[in-house]
Design a protein around this motif. Structure first.
Motif, PDB file in Angstrom:
ATOM      1  N   TYR A   2       0.078  -9.900   0.713  1.00  7.89           N
ATOM      2  CA  TYR A   2       1.501  -9.667   0.460  1.00  7.89           C
ATOM      3  C   TYR A   2       1.823  -9.465  -1.018  1.00  7.89           C
ATOM      4  O   TYR A   2       2.941  -9.107  -1.355  1.00  7.89           O
ATOM      5  CB  TYR A   2       2.350 -10.819   1.008  1.00  7.89           C
TER       6      TYR A   2
ATOM      7  N   SER B  92       0.617  -7.217  -4.178  1.00 11.32           N
ATOM      8  CA  SER B  92      -0.270  -6.097  -4.495  1.00 11.32           C
ATOM      9  C   SER B  92      -1.197  -6.384  -5.667  1.00 11.32           C
ATOM     10  O   SER B  92      -2.327  -5.890  -5.702  1.00 11.32           O
ATOM     11  CB  SER B  92       0.554  -4.837  -4.783  1.00 11.32           C
TER      12      SER B  92
ATOM     13  N   ARG C  57       4.254  -5.688   6.205  1.00 11.95           N
ATOM     14  CA  ARG C  57       5.494  -5.577   5.435  1.00 11.95           C
ATOM     15  C   ARG C  57       5.446  -4.354   4.516  1.00 11.95           C
ATOM     16  O   ARG C  57       4.623  -4.281   3.604  1.00 11.95           O
ATOM     17  CB  ARG C  57       5.714  -6.847   4.618  1.00 11.95           C
ATOM     18  N   LYS C  58       6.352  -3.411   4.749  1.00 13.73           N
ATOM     19  CA  LYS C  58       6.392  -2.207   3.915  1.00 13.73           C
ATOM     20  C   LYS C  58       6.688  -2.546   2.467  1.00 13.73           C
ATOM     21  O   LYS C  58       6.135  -1.949   1.543  1.00 13.73           O
ATOM     22  CB  LYS C  58       7.449  -1.237   4.454  1.00 13.73           C
ATOM     23  N   GLU C  59       7.588  -3.525   2.256  1.00 16.67           N
ATOM     24  CA  GLU C  59       7.996  -3.852   0.889  1.00 16.67           C
ATOM     25  C   GLU C  59       6.860  -4.448   0.064  1.00 16.67           C
ATOM     26  O   GLU C  59       6.916  -4.454  -1.157  1.00 16.67           O
ATOM     27  CB  GLU C  59       9.194  -4.807   0.911  1.00 16.67           C
ATOM     28  N   HIS C  60       5.824  -4.937   0.738  1.00 13.77           N
ATOM     29  CA  HIS C  60       4.679  -5.506   0.021  1.00 13.77           C
ATOM     30  C   HIS C  60       3.457  -4.589   0.043  1.00 13.77           C
ATOM     31  O   HIS C  60       2.417  -4.957  -0.486  1.00 13.77           O
ATOM     32  CB  HIS C  60       4.304  -6.864   0.625  1.00 13.77           C
ATOM     33  N   GLY C  61       3.599  -3.434   0.654  1.00 13.86           N
ATOM     34  CA  GLY C  61       2.482  -2.494   0.693  1.00 13.86           C
ATOM     35  C   GLY C  61       1.284  -3.023   1.442  1.00 13.86           C
ATOM     36  O   GLY C  61       0.142  -2.706   1.100  1.00 13.86           O
TER      37      GLY C  61
END
Length: 220
Positions: A153, A155, A182-186
């Motif tokens: 979570y 990067s 989670r998209k926001e955490h790549g």
């Protein structure tokens, strides 16, 4: 299956590990084992405090696949509350649970609370600090399984996690990682861009409702 542990609380709230904290005790029924897990909130544990759904799904995946854990040498990364590693130890694995130093008292407490009446079927679980990319060389490279639940979570930690996994898996270990995507955490980027650089990666489970994937990986 989950049972709220507040009504017959085996762990008094005043026994929390840290000052200015509150605790939640829950019994999880997994693989035929009832685990009493305490989550300590407000003790600066951050993401290590809760039991994440990804961890529970990894446990359920092992049951669905009838994965034999007895006698396996297992290390868990970012163990948090320890639910995955404790379950593996209850099923007869030789388990080492790792996390940052601040998290270790929570792990030790949950391990102690879950010792079977007849004792651990193999050995008492080991708890050790492990900072990815820094001290993995202090650990052996001959594990059977390397496990992680919701540890992807941040990067900036992705290269460090891959480096750590590569060291731990030099003797052919299998990796199982369960992640909320989670998209926001790549998170997807870790499994598509980072991990495949050194590992063969296979998606083995997808929960569309919870958006949780479980991946199996082996060193190339």
């Amino acid at each position: 299956m989950i049972f709220d542990g507040e009504e017959n609380d085996p762990f008094p709230v005043e026994d929390c590990l840290f000052a200015e904290t509150f605790c939640q005790d829950t019994v999880y029924s997994l693989c035929g084992q009832d685990l009493k897990i305490r989550q300590v909130f407000g003790g600066n544990l951050g993401v290590a405090a809760p039991v994440w759904e990804s961890a529970l799904q990894l446990c359920c995946y092992f049951e669905e696949q009838s994965l034999e854990l007895r006698g396996k040498r297992i290390i868990e990364l970012g163990a948090g509350t320890g639910v995955v590693g404790i379950l593996a130890a209850r099923m007869g694995a030789v388990v080492t649970l790792t996390d940052l130093p601040l998290v270790l008292p929570q792990l030790q407490s949950n391990i102690s609370a879950n010792m079977p009446p007849s004792g651990w079927p193999n050995t008492y679980p080991t708890v050790l600090p492990l900072s990815w990319g820094e001290d993995q060389m202090n650990f052996p490279s001959d594990w059977d399984l390397v496990l992680g639940a919701d540890i992807v979570y941040l990067s900036e930690t992705y290269p460090l996690l891959v480096e750590t996994l590569a060291h731990l898996c030099q003797s052919g270990s299998l990796v199982y990682l369960s992640s909320k995507m989670r998209k926001e955490h790549g998170t997807q980027r870790f499994y598509e861009d980072y991990l495949p650089g050194k590992f063969n990666v296979e998606l083995v489970h997808h929960d569309e409702i919870q958006n949780i994937n479980i991946y199996r990986a082996s060193l190339k």
